[in-house]
Design a protein around this motif. Structure first.
Motif, PDB file in Angstrom:
ATOM      1  N   ILE A 199     -36.389  31.439   2.500  1.00  7.62           N
ATOM      2  CA  ILE A 199     -35.923  31.170   3.858  1.00  7.62           C
ATOM      3  C   ILE A 199     -35.057  32.340   4.305  1.00  7.62           C
ATOM      4  CG2 ILE A 199     -34.537  29.652   5.318  1.00  7.62           C
ATOM      5  CD1 ILE A 199     -35.189  27.363   3.381  1.00  7.62           C
ATOM      6  N   LEU A 200     -34.122  32.740   3.436  1.00  7.69           N
ATOM      7  CA  LEU A 200     -33.226  33.854   3.701  1.00  7.69           C
ATOM      8  C   LEU A 200     -33.509  34.983   2.729  1.00  7.69           C
ATOM      9  CD1 LEU A 200     -29.862  31.891   4.120  1.00  7.69           C
ATOM     10  CD2 LEU A 200     -31.444  32.623   5.927  1.00  7.69           C
ATOM     11  N   GLY A 201     -33.279  36.209   3.181  1.00  9.03           N
ATOM     12  CA  GLY A 201     -33.497  37.357   2.320  1.00  9.03           C
ATOM     13  C   GLY A 201     -32.670  38.540   2.791  1.00  9.03           C
ATOM     14  N   CYS A 202     -32.931  39.686   2.194  1.00 12.13           N
ATOM     15  CA  CYS A 202     -32.318  40.942   2.617  1.00 12.13           C
ATOM     16  C   CYS A 202     -33.439  41.939   2.872  1.00 12.13           C
ATOM     17  CB  CYS A 202     -31.373  41.490   1.557  1.00 12.13           C
ATOM     18  SG  CYS A 202     -29.857  40.551   1.362  1.00 12.13           S
ATOM     19  N   ASN A 203     -33.733  42.217   4.120  1.00 16.45           N
ATOM     20  CA  ASN A 203     -34.746  43.218   4.417  1.00 16.45           C
ATOM     21  C   ASN A 203     -34.156  44.615   4.270  1.00 16.45           C
ATOM     22  OD1 ASN A 203     -33.848  44.290   7.209  1.00 16.45           O
ATOM     23  ND2 ASN A 203     -33.785  42.057   7.446  1.00 16.45           N
ATOM     24  N   VAL A 204     -35.019  45.616   4.191  1.00  9.63           N
ATOM     25  CA  VAL A 204     -34.558  46.981   3.924  1.00  9.63           C
ATOM     26  C   VAL A 204     -34.324  47.784   5.198  1.00  9.63           C
ATOM     27  CG1 VAL A 204     -35.666  47.033   1.673  1.00  9.63           C
ATOM     28  CG2 VAL A 204     -36.926  47.859   3.672  1.00  9.63           C
ATOM     29  N   LEU A 205     -34.288  47.104   6.355  1.00  6.30           N
ATOM     30  CA  LEU A 205     -34.004  47.794   7.613  1.00  6.30           C
ATOM     31  C   LEU A 205     -32.563  47.632   8.068  1.00  6.30           C
ATOM     32  CD1 LEU A 205     -37.167  47.014   9.795  1.00  6.30           C
ATOM     33  CD2 LEU A 205     -36.796  48.811   8.109  1.00  6.30           C
ATOM     34  N   ARG A 206     -31.804  46.780   7.414  1.00  8.23           N
ATOM     35  CA  ARG A 206     -30.456  46.473   7.849  1.00  8.23           C
ATOM     36  C   ARG A 206     -29.477  46.634   6.689  1.00  8.23           C
ATOM     37  NH1 ARG A 206     -32.537  47.321  11.880  1.00  8.23           N
ATOM     38  NH2 ARG A 206     -32.919  45.964  13.683  1.00  8.23           N
ATOM     39  N   PRO A 207     -28.200  46.881   6.968  1.00 10.10           N
ATOM     40  CA  PRO A 207     -27.206  46.985   5.899  1.00 10.10           C
ATOM     41  C   PRO A 207     -27.130  45.696   5.087  1.00 10.10           C
ATOM     42  CG  PRO A 207     -26.300  47.739   7.994  1.00 10.10           C
ATOM     43  CD  PRO A 207     -27.606  47.076   8.304  1.00 10.10           C
ATOM     44  N   ILE A 208     -26.623  45.821   3.871  1.00 12.87           N
ATOM     45  CA  ILE A 208     -26.455  44.667   2.986  1.00 12.87           C
ATOM     46  C   ILE A 208     -25.007  44.618   2.516  1.00 12.87           C
ATOM     47  CG2 ILE A 208     -27.142  43.594   0.809  1.00 12.87           C
ATOM     48  CD1 ILE A 208     -29.871  44.951   1.125  1.00 12.87           C
ATOM     49  N   ARG A 209     -24.373  43.482   2.767  1.00  8.50           N
ATOM     50  CA  ARG A 209     -23.027  43.253   2.266  1.00  8.50           C
ATOM     51  C   ARG A 209     -23.091  42.488   0.943  1.00  8.50           C
ATOM     52  NH1 ARG A 209     -19.870  41.205   7.776  1.00  8.50           N
ATOM     53  NH2 ARG A 209     -19.850  43.240   8.845  1.00  8.50           N
ATOM     54  N   PRO A 210     -22.066  42.617   0.104  1.00  6.12           N
ATOM     55  CA  PRO A 210     -22.092  41.929  -1.195  1.00  6.12           C
ATOM     56  C   PRO A 210     -22.328  40.433  -1.052  1.00  6.12           C
ATOM     57  CG  PRO A 210     -20.303  43.514  -1.136  1.00  6.12           C
ATOM     58  CD  PRO A 210     -20.866  43.469   0.251  1.00  6.12           C
ATOM     59  N   SER A 211     -23.225  39.919  -1.898  1.00  4.93           N
ATOM     60  CA  SER A 211     -23.514  38.487  -2.011  1.00  4.93           C
ATOM     61  C   SER A 211     -24.170  37.889  -0.777  1.00  4.93           C
ATOM     62  CB  SER A 211     -22.227  37.694  -2.320  1.00  4.93           C
ATOM     63  OG  SER A 211     -21.540  38.250  -3.419  1.00  4.93           O
ATOM     64  N   SER A 212     -24.591  38.726   0.164  1.00  7.58           N
ATOM     65  CA  SER A 212     -25.079  38.224   1.448  1.00  7.58           C
ATOM     66  C   SER A 212     -26.600  38.201   1.519  1.00  7.58           C
ATOM     67  CB  SER A 212     -24.566  39.119   2.580  1.00  7.58           C
ATOM     68  OG  SER A 212     -25.261  40.377   2.571  1.00  7.58           O
ATOM     69  N   PHE A 213     -27.074  37.552   2.582  1.00  9.49           N
ATOM     70  CA  PHE A 213     -28.433  37.708   3.085  1.00  9.49           C
ATOM     71  C   PHE A 213     -28.283  38.377   4.451  1.00  9.49           C
ATOM     72  CE2 PHE A 213     -28.097  33.864   0.604  1.00  9.49           C
ATOM     73  CZ  PHE A 213     -29.168  33.925  -0.278  1.00  9.49           C
ATOM     74  N   ASN A 214     -29.075  39.418   4.719  1.00  9.87           N
ATOM     75  CA  ASN A 214     -28.901  40.071   6.019  1.00  9.87           C
ATOM     76  C   ASN A 214     -29.805  39.493   7.098  1.00  9.87           C
ATOM     77  OD1 ASN A 214     -31.383  41.331   5.570  1.00  9.87           O
ATOM     78  ND2 ASN A 214     -30.502  43.369   5.220  1.00  9.87           N
ATOM     79  N   GLY A 215     -30.427  38.350   6.821  1.00 14.99           N
ATOM     80  CA  GLY A 215     -31.183  37.647   7.842  1.00 14.99           C
ATOM     81  C   GLY A 215     -32.196  36.707   7.235  1.00 14.99           C
ATOM     82  N   PRO A 216     -32.887  35.960   8.074  1.00 13.14           N
ATOM     83  CA  PRO A 216     -34.007  35.163   7.578  1.00 13.14           C
ATOM     84  C   PRO A 216     -35.130  36.063   7.085  1.00 13.14           C
ATOM     85  CG  PRO A 216     -33.319  34.463   9.783  1.00 13.14           C
ATOM     86  CD  PRO A 216     -32.656  35.768   9.512  1.00 13.14           C
ATOM     87  N   CYS A 217     -35.928  35.579   6.152  1.00 16.72           N
ATOM     88  CA  CYS A 217     -37.166  36.287   5.827  1.00 16.72           C
ATOM     89  C   CYS A 217     -38.008  36.360   7.101  1.00 16.72           C
ATOM     90  CB  CYS A 217     -37.934  35.561   4.730  1.00 16.72           C
ATOM     91  SG  CYS A 217     -37.103  35.586   3.128  1.00 16.72           S
ATOM     92  N   PRO A 218     -38.665  37.483   7.358  1.00 13.87           N
ATOM     93  CA  PRO A 218     -39.449  37.603   8.590  1.00 13.87           C
ATOM     94  C   PRO A 218     -40.387  36.414   8.779  1.00 13.87           C
ATOM     95  CG  PRO A 218     -39.304  39.726   7.530  1.00 13.87           C
ATOM     96  CD  PRO A 218     -38.681  38.739   6.585  1.00 13.87           C
ATOM     97  N   GLY A 219     -40.364  35.875  10.002  1.00 18.48           N
ATOM     98  CA  GLY A 219     -41.227  34.753  10.337  1.00 18.48           C
ATOM     99  C   GLY A 219     -40.619  33.392  10.112  1.00 18.48           C
ATOM    100  N   MET A 220     -39.478  33.317   9.423  1.00 20.02           N
ATOM    101  CA  MET A 220     -38.861  32.030   9.130  1.00 20.02           C
ATOM    102  C   MET A 220     -37.829  31.699  10.207  1.00 20.02           C
ATOM    103  SD  MET A 220     -40.515  31.094   6.492  1.00 20.02           S
ATOM    104  CE  MET A 220     -39.616  29.750   5.716  1.00 20.02           C
TER     105      MET A 220
END
Length: 677
Positions: free
Chosen positions: A449-470
């Motif tokens: 449902i949530l993930g970290c895509n490689v187009l946006r910054p990543i903070r510790p322990s975070s998800f930087n957005g929903p998985c695409p399409g979710m």
């Protein structure tokens, strides 16, 4: 009318993000390719349109993935029965096994498809052409053993090459399989075989774990004796011996029921080696049923279809993890955890190399996981935060002693992170340059449902957005969108990977499915996780909602308490549980596992951890008790089972505990509770 999920926004540049995408990765990533092919301006625009029109997004995604269909679909989505019973790809035909092998055997016959290492150091490799050939031979052998369209087959295997062949060969035949954790005891295996009404079981004579032999065939026999529908057992010759090397006793054998896997394989080049004709497969045809453990009652059998789970896995690996053809995916898992089938389908549909390891990650020494990643040239390494916490106590040397320069993406799933473990993984395994793709969803989701895509910054322990399409959202009890506050993680629109319900799909099962996910809010999937989305667009999980603590009327996420506890230098892991309290309704008990070299007395541990919790969460969240325990109950995938820990502390029935890797932890917690009174 229910609100719709909004697209995330991001602060740029982000001083709090230790990883920021380099320009060349942004330009060349698979997600950027999807954005360009879809004709939208950026990721936010892609996600906003996906939320509004899921059929459009998933049609664009499968086109970008270049999946091979047996017959093109007429439409992407059919909502005639509502989002709860969405059907995908009407008019089309898709067989996940064909799409995983035949296209790549043509496009890249000599490219490596599977690389496997046993705990004893044995290595096996298959090219795409060899994988296609071996799957066909296996399908012929399985058909000769009475398996065909609709057959129900249990797979009780560790991560072997034959495990992959079995999954794909059954898919070619149109059979349905259930993956069973290779560490289960016989009663748990029998429960699943009976519920599934399996007619066949594929297992092995045994396998190696921490230098010992696991007598898997004997366990399988004990399970089959309690599962009367199983009439044929097919046995992989992993030990390649007539007797157990450890016990010195003959491998148990039933001449009428049992067959060796390799004995039935047709000769290469023979007419039978090409395998039976593959049925034209409706994308909604079930191919797998995964059982999940519950707090009460029998495990739930989540139904997955050819056009669902494999497509969601491939989409996530391509557009969240940036997995490309020729890359090497090494996710430390077992087939019985959804990440096993996920890795098989997702990697092979994309033409990537599937990297498998049979044994323990720290045997014979703490460098083993990293040694496998080096030897088999993994580009993507996936582990659980729990495993990282277990490995970091050994320091950086076991990692730094291996050449991990092939790695370009780190993955994690299973539990929320704490800052120390995340930072260690990032700086030690990732050398401070690789993204950690935090990933969370579930068996019922077919991925994230949530993930970290490689187009946006990543903070510790975070998800930087929903998985695409979710169409992910955080909602309050009335379904209103929350930003900056803890709420329930929810989904506002269907997706191909959603479970089609619970096996076998009788009316009572449909009602149980609806009650589990869809009854809380109209036309909204409520997942059972507490989450928070901050105003910069970063998301954080706060634990399962059924694990939530409610102290004096205030909800407290267990992950928040645990993060404070493991900030103590002596604490390696913690589980926060709620216990009845006459005044507050519920109070907090923190169970702590301390480092082996820690020198701290219990009273000091309690005082100091309590102070950390108060500092982070305030005085109302002060624990009623902080106690040291030898271990915490966990699944082999690394998830800490808080409900089991709570039941052990309170002396109650813990429900289904068959997924535990370390059942002794339950009694150890109960013993501490008895001493505390």
């Amino acid at each position: 009318m229910a609100p719709t999920a909004s697209a995330p926004t991001f602060a740029r540049p982000d001083a709090e993000a230790p990883w920021r995408p380099p320009p060349e990765l942004v330009e060349t990533s698979r997600l950027s390719g999807l954005i360009g092919a879809a004709g939208v301006a950026d990721l936010e625009a892609l996600q906003a349109r996906a939320v509004a029109d899921p059929a459009w997004f998933w049609g664009a995604s499968v086109a970008d993935l270049a999946l091979e269909w047996q017959r093109p679909y007429a439409a992407a989505l059919d909502l005639a029965r509502g989002p709860e019973f969405a059907r995908w790809w009407p008019g089309g035909a898709f067989n996940h096994a064909i799409a995983s092998t035949e296209p790549w055997a043509r496009r890249d016959p000599d490219g490596e498809a599977v690389a496997w290492e046993g705990e004893d150091g044995e290595l096996r490799r298959l090219t795409h052409a060899e994988l296609d050939r071996e799957v066909r031979r296996a399908a012929s052998m399985l058909a000769a053993n009475g398996i065909g369209t609709g057959s129900r087959v249990g797979i009780l295997l560790p991560m072997l090459v034959e495990t992959v062949l079995a999954v794909l060969a059954l898919g070619r035949l149109g059979a349905v399989f259930t993956p069973i954790f290779s560490g289960y005891a016989a009663p748990a295996i029998a429960t699943r075989l009976r519920a599934f009404e399996a007619t066949h079981l594929i297992t092995a004579d045994g396998f190696r774990r921490r230098g010992s032999i696991v007598p898997l065939k004997a366990t399988a026999d004990a399970a089959v004796s309690e599962a009367p529908t199983v009439g044929r057992v097919i046995v992989v010759r992993r030990l390649n011996a007539a007797v157990s090397p450890e016990a010195g006793e003959p491998i148990p054998w039933d001449e009428l029921r049992d067959r060796w896997w390799d004995a039935g394989l047709p000769e290469t080049g023979s007419a039978e080696a090409d395998g039976p004709a593959v049925p034209v497969t409706d994308p909604e045809s079930p191919y797998m049923v995964i059982y999940t453990s519950g707090t009460t009652g029998l495990p739930k059998g989540t139904v997955h279809v050819h056009g669902g789970f494999p497509i969601k896995a491939a989409d996530d690996l391509a557009h969240t993890f940036d997995l490309r053809a020729g890359d090497g995916l090494f996710w430390f898992t077992d087939l019985g955890w959804m990440m096993g089938p996920w890795a098989i389908s997702g990697a092979l549909l994309l033409g990537a190399r599937l990297v498998l390891y049979e044994g323990a990650p720290d045997f014979p020494d703490p460098s083993r996981l990293w040694a496998v990643a080096e030897r088999l040239r993994a580009t993507h390494l996936g582990v659980s935060p729990t495993l990282v916490r277990a490995l970091l106590v050994h320091g950086a040397e076991p990692v730094r002693s291996h050449d991990l320069s092939a790695l370009r993406v780190l993955g994690s799933t299973g539990e929320p992170w704490n800052a120390e473990a995340w930072t260690w993984y990032f700086e030690t395994a990732g050398r401070g340059r690789l993204p950690i793709v935090n990933y969370s969803g579930g068996t019922e989701i077919s991925g994230g449902i949530l993930g970290c895509n490689v187009l946006r910054p990543i903070r510790p322990s975070s998800f930087n957005g929903p998985c695409p399409g979710m169409a992910a959202d955080v909602v309050d009890a009335d379904g209103r969108t929350l930003v900056g506050a803890v709420g329930e993680l929810a989904l506002r629109a269907p997706w191909p990977g959603m479970t089609r319900g619970f096996w076998p799909g009788a009316p009572d099962d449909d009602e149980r499915y609806l009650e589990t996910y869809w009854r809380r809010l109209p036309k909204t999937w409520v997942h059972g996780d507490w989450a928070v989305r901050d105003r910069d667009g970063f998301w954080y999980l706060q634990g399962r909602s059924d694990d939530t603590l409610k102290v004096a009327g205030k909800r407290v996420g267990p992950a928040e308490v645990e993060a404070a506890a493991v900030a103590h230098p002596a604490v390696i892991e913690a589980a926060a549980i709620g216990v009845p309290d006459a005044l507050k309704g519920e109070s907090i008990v923190v169970l702590c596992v301390v480092r082996r070299d820690a020198e701290i007395v219990p009273a000091d541990l309690e005082t100091e951890v309590s102070a950390l919790v108060v500092r982070e969460l305030g005085k109302p969240s002060r624990p009623a008790a902080v106690v040291q325990v030898a271990d915490l109950p966990r699944t082999r995938s690394g998830k800490i089972m808080r409900r089991v820990a709570r039941a052990a502390w309170l002396g109650r029935d813990a429900g289904d505990v068959s997924a535990l890797e370390n059942p002794a932890a339950v009694e150890s917690i109960a013993a501490v509770a008895r001493v505390r009174g």
